[in-house]
Write an enzyme that holds these catalytic residues in place. Structure first.
Site, short mmCIF file in Angstrom:
data_model
loop_
_atom_site.label_atom_id
_atom_site.label_comp_id
_atom_site.label_asym_id
_atom_site.label_seq_id
_atom_site.Cartn_x
_atom_site.Cartn_y
_atom_site.Cartn_z
N ASN A 108 0.81 -1.22 0.00
CA ASN A 108 0.00 0.00 0.00
C ASN A 108 0.84 1.27 0.00
O ASN A 108 0.36 2.34 0.35
CB ASN A 108 -0.99 0.00 1.17
CG ASN A 108 -0.30 -0.13 2.52
OD1 ASN A 108 0.92 -0.07 2.61
ND2 ASN A 108 -1.08 -0.32 3.57
N ARG A 247 3.32 6.89 11.67
CA ARG A 247 2.83 6.40 12.96
C ARG A 247 2.61 7.57 13.90
O ARG A 247 3.46 8.47 13.99
CB ARG A 247 3.80 5.38 13.59
CG ARG A 247 3.86 4.04 12.88
CD ARG A 247 2.54 3.30 12.99
NE ARG A 247 2.56 1.99 12.36
CZ ARG A 247 2.11 1.72 11.15
NH1 ARG A 247 1.61 2.71 10.39
NH2 ARG A 247 2.14 0.50 10.66
N GLN A 276 -4.46 3.54 18.87
CA GLN A 276 -5.55 3.28 17.92
C GLN A 276 -6.31 2.05 18.37
O GLN A 276 -5.67 1.08 18.80
CB GLN A 276 -5.00 3.09 16.50
CG GLN A 276 -4.47 4.36 15.89
CD GLN A 276 -4.04 4.21 14.43
OE1 GLN A 276 -3.26 5.00 13.93
NE2 GLN A 276 -4.52 3.19 13.75
N HIS A 295 -7.39 5.83 10.27
CA HIS A 295 -6.23 5.20 9.62
C HIS A 295 -6.66 4.55 8.30
O HIS A 295 -6.86 3.35 8.21
CB HIS A 295 -5.62 4.16 10.56
CG HIS A 295 -4.24 3.75 10.19
ND1 HIS A 295 -3.43 3.05 11.03
CD2 HIS A 295 -3.52 3.92 9.05
CE1 HIS A 295 -2.28 2.80 10.45
NE2 HIS A 295 -2.30 3.32 9.24
#
Length: 364
Positions: A108, A247, A276, A295
């Site tokens: 990705n 991050r 998260q 996210h």
């Protein structure tokens, strides 16, 4: 994750599962048969990490793979990240156990790079506040829309790390006629620097004073945790735009909020938080000039197809006793390996993750 109720927190509903792997056919591309799945999670009846040989997760979801969870899972031999970034796994604990950690490198990277460019433009052009004026009752105040809007052309954009994502960001920004800079512990070959007209800085401290826009694209490990703090922000130009899709724990989250409030940061965008899922009282939710999303940058449907195929490849290699390609390796045989040896440092980045599970703190 030792109980049925915990597993239900992992994949709480059919709709949640469909968001992870959008169709049954996609899931069949990940693990082609029921017998393969039973090799991953040892029995259909338990669905418990404590009995699993392999755990598949996305970064931070459905759970952080902490030292405690690893210790309670005696059969666990491998943690597969369905995506990029395995810092939600306690790498020290994994190495001590002698288990493997793998991820689907590059699956990705382009998705994230496109998201970064979108967010840079959104901040510089003041897009989100302007968009709010188009909603019912929003009025039509052009002056307010453009009071913080600028052209990206001519600005200096610097990336912390110029790996697969960072370099893709630079490549996509080059046509905007910006000045491009980077810092990385691994300097790029001369021909790559010349291709995009890049300026190299040995450290972030050297690069930040020159940048109008800073994008963080480095992995999270013991050496990068909360490195973007008050001291680093004070080395930047006043009003710098910051985009972080790497991050959340690369930053001191309270320092980010203070800097957005006092003008040292002109806008902050990204899709990564710590912890998260993001608690409802997270300090970034209410800070000014933020353009955050959940996210999502690396979870386009295009990317999901790629990391489903990658997870299947890793599983098939493991089940057949074949080598897993180097670019998918993070930890092997008790040591950092492959991409992990290139990009990570030994250590644990999962500390504080328990905040994500506090009762009543998260809305899903």
């Amino acid at each position: 994750v030792s109980t049925q109720s915990t597993w239900e927190a992992v994949v709480s509903t059919q709709s949640t599962w469909e968001a992870v792997v959008s169709t049954q056919s996609t899931w069949e591309a990940v693990v082609s048969t029921q017998s393969t799945w039973e090799a991953v999670v040892s029995t259909q009846s338990t669905w418990e990490l404590v009995d699993a040989d392999v755990v598949i997760s996305q970064p931070f979801w459905p759970a952080y793979i902490t030292a405690d969870r690893i210790a309670k899972s005696p059969n666990l031999k491998m943690a597969i990240t369905a995506g990029i970034g395995s810092d939600h796994v306690d790498l020290d604990a994994a190495m001590a156990r002698g288990m493997s950690v793998t991820e689907v490198t590059f699956c990705n990277s382009i998705s994230v790079a496109e998201h970064v460019v979108m967010m840079i433009l959104s901040l510089v052009r003041n897009y989100i506040p302007s968009h709010e004026f188009t909603k019912p009752g929003g009025g039509w105040n052009i002056a307010d829309c453009v009071q913080r809007a600028y052209d990206l052309e001519g600005m200096t954009v610097g990336t912390v790390a110029a790996g697969r994502i960072g370099y893709a960001v630079l490549k996509r920004l080059a046509p905007f006629d910006v000045k491009l800079a980077y810092t990385d512990r691994h300097r790029l070959p001369k021909e790559k620097e010349e291709e995009l007209g890049l300026t190299y800085y040995a450290t972030p401290e050297e690069m930040f004073p020159h940048c109008d826009v800073v994008t963080l694209n480095c992995p999270l490990h013991s050496e990068t945790m909360e490195f973007f703090n008050d001291d680093m922000i004070n080395k930047c130009k006043k009003g710098v735009y910051v985009v972080n899709t790497a991050r959340g724990k690369l930053t001191d989250r309270d320092a980010i909020r203070r800097a957005c409030e006092d003008g040292r940061i002109g806008g902050y965008a990204g899709d990564v938080w710590f912890p998260q899922p993001c608690p409802i009282d997270h300090p970034w939710r209410g800070m000014p000039y933020q353009a955050m999303t959940p996210h999502t940058s690396g979870t386009t449907l295009s990317a999901q197809a790629r990391y489903a195929a990658g997870v299947r490849e890793i599983l098939e290699c493991w089940l057949d006793g074949k080598p897993i390609r180097d670019e998918y390796q993070i930890v092997m045989d008790g040591q950092l390996a492959g991409v992990g040896a290139h990009s990570y440092s030994k250590g644990n980045a999962t500390g504080g993750s328990d905040e994500a599970t506090k009762g009543g703190n998260v809305k899903n």
